[in-house]
Design a protein around this motif. Sequence first.
Motif, PDB file in Angstrom:
ATOM      1  N   ALA A  69       0.818  -1.205   0.000  1.00 35.63           N
ATOM      2  CA  ALA A  69       0.000   0.000   0.000  1.00 35.63           C
ATOM      3  C   ALA A  69       0.857   1.263   0.000  1.00 35.63           C
ATOM      4  CB  ALA A  69      -0.914  -0.014   1.225  1.00 35.63           C
ATOM      5  N   LEU A  70       0.205   2.362  -0.325  1.00 34.44           N
ATOM      6  CA  LEU A  70       0.855   3.667  -0.333  1.00 34.44           C
ATOM      7  C   LEU A  70       1.385   3.999   1.066  1.00 34.44           C
ATOM      8  CD1 LEU A  70       1.100   5.858  -2.596  1.00 34.44           C
ATOM      9  CD2 LEU A  70      -0.859   6.989  -1.520  1.00 34.44           C
ATOM     10  N   ALA A  71       2.584   4.598   1.107  1.00 35.19           N
ATOM     11  CA  ALA A  71       3.222   4.937   2.378  1.00 35.19           C
ATOM     12  C   ALA A  71       4.120   6.156   2.174  1.00 35.19           C
ATOM     13  CB  ALA A  71       4.048   3.752   2.891  1.00 35.19           C
ATOM     14  N   PRO A  72       4.520   6.829   3.253  1.00 31.90           N
ATOM     15  CA  PRO A  72       5.440   7.964   3.120  1.00 31.90           C
ATOM     16  C   PRO A  72       6.748   7.571   2.435  1.00 31.90           C
ATOM     17  CG  PRO A  72       4.455   7.949   5.296  1.00 31.90           C
ATOM     18  CD  PRO A  72       4.074   6.649   4.645  1.00 31.90           C
ATOM     19  N   ILE A  73       7.368   8.542   1.796  1.00 28.75           N
ATOM     20  CA  ILE A  73       8.648   8.328   1.115  1.00 28.75           C
ATOM     21  C   ILE A  73       9.753   8.505   2.159  1.00 28.75           C
ATOM     22  CG2 ILE A  73      10.188   9.082  -0.750  1.00 28.75           C
ATOM     23  CD1 ILE A  73       6.573   9.997  -1.030  1.00 28.75           C
ATOM     24  N   THR A  74       9.952   7.460   2.928  1.00 27.70           N
ATOM     25  CA  THR A  74      10.983   7.477   3.970  1.00 27.70           C
ATOM     26  C   THR A  74      11.755   6.164   3.930  1.00 27.70           C
ATOM     27  OG1 THR A  74       9.386   6.645   5.596  1.00 27.70           O
ATOM     28  CG2 THR A  74       9.747   9.028   5.528  1.00 27.70           C
ATOM     29  N   PRO A  75      13.099   6.246   4.014  1.00 26.68           N
ATOM     30  CA  PRO A  75      13.871   7.489   4.040  1.00 26.68           C
ATOM     31  C   PRO A  75      13.770   8.230   2.709  1.00 26.68           C
ATOM     32  CG  PRO A  75      15.312   5.607   3.731  1.00 26.68           C
ATOM     33  CD  PRO A  75      13.957   5.046   4.017  1.00 26.68           C
ATOM     34  N   PRO A  76      14.194   9.494   2.667  1.00 26.95           N
ATOM     35  CA  PRO A  76      14.137  10.237   1.404  1.00 26.95           C
ATOM     36  C   PRO A  76      14.946   9.541   0.311  1.00 26.95           C
ATOM     37  CG  PRO A  76      14.621  11.698   3.252  1.00 26.95           C
ATOM     38  CD  PRO A  76      14.751  10.301   3.764  1.00 26.95           C
ATOM     39  N   VAL A  77      14.537   9.752  -0.939  1.00 27.60           N
ATOM     40  CA  VAL A  77      15.300   9.199  -2.056  1.00 27.60           C
ATOM     41  C   VAL A  77      16.609   9.971  -2.200  1.00 27.60           C
ATOM     42  CG1 VAL A  77      13.311   8.302  -3.285  1.00 27.60           C
ATOM     43  CG2 VAL A  77      14.033  10.657  -3.693  1.00 27.60           C
ATOM     44  N   THR A  78      17.607   9.317  -2.798  1.00 21.11           N
ATOM     45  CA  THR A  78      18.958   9.898  -2.844  1.00 21.11           C
ATOM     46  C   THR A  78      19.517   9.937  -4.268  1.00 21.11           C
ATOM     47  OG1 THR A  78      19.908   7.717  -2.324  1.00 21.11           O
ATOM     48  CG2 THR A  78      19.493   9.204  -0.480  1.00 21.11           C
ATOM     49  N   PHE A  79      18.685  10.345  -5.219  1.00 20.04           N
ATOM     50  CA  PHE A  79      19.152  10.466  -6.602  1.00 20.04           C
ATOM     51  C   PHE A  79      19.943  11.754  -6.806  1.00 20.04           C
ATOM     52  CE2 PHE A  79      14.881   8.428  -6.730  1.00 20.04           C
ATOM     53  CZ  PHE A  79      15.301   7.145  -7.000  1.00 20.04           C
TER      54      PHE A  79
END
Length: 201
Positions: free
Chosen positions: A170-180
């Motif tokens: 299911a949908l969830a917060p983007i944690t940890p942040p992406v590191t692109f």
Amino acid sequence: MGRRWIFDGHIAGIGTVSGLRTVVGVWHDSPFGSFSDVMVQQPSGHRLLLAPTPEVACFISETYSFDEVQVVEVRAALAGGTIKVDAGPLAVRAAIGARTLLGSALRTVPRRLAAHPRWLAAVNPIAAFAAPGARTFGSAGSGRAEYYGVSDLHHLTSATVTWEDGDAGALAPITPPVTFGFSSVPPQPSLARVRTTVVEA
């Protein structure tokens, strides 16, 4: 400033309970025409770019950091209150909800000003406070600088995400942040209207 590239469109940030995080770019106008791309960060931290052509893959991978790049057919569409994405191993169907409070505030800024590099450099500290992990200005790869001019922001309220034929959860917060790159997307799944400017140093 040197040469610049301007990309006008939308960015969707999607997280799932499995830890898979995706950033989808749906570009209506760009130096490469209309196209979509997907950045995927797996729970292990592995960063993957899914790009529609070698030319697009080359530019994006020179600007951001990835562990792997794949050139695949990427189809993305915004219609009927949903965003639909099909890109190699990834499929997304997400519902677009109401405008966020931040989105309402952003709409009060004239779009021409909201996308201007000088404005974006000035408001960068405010952006970091309003959306932890997100930035409006920073250094990119290949000696480039990048500016994110966001003019609207909507919640994503639900999503079905399939990765390599398996349910990513299911949908969830983007944690940890992406590191692109220097900036992540807002922590809560969302769809942003954005103009991105990349500038040669």
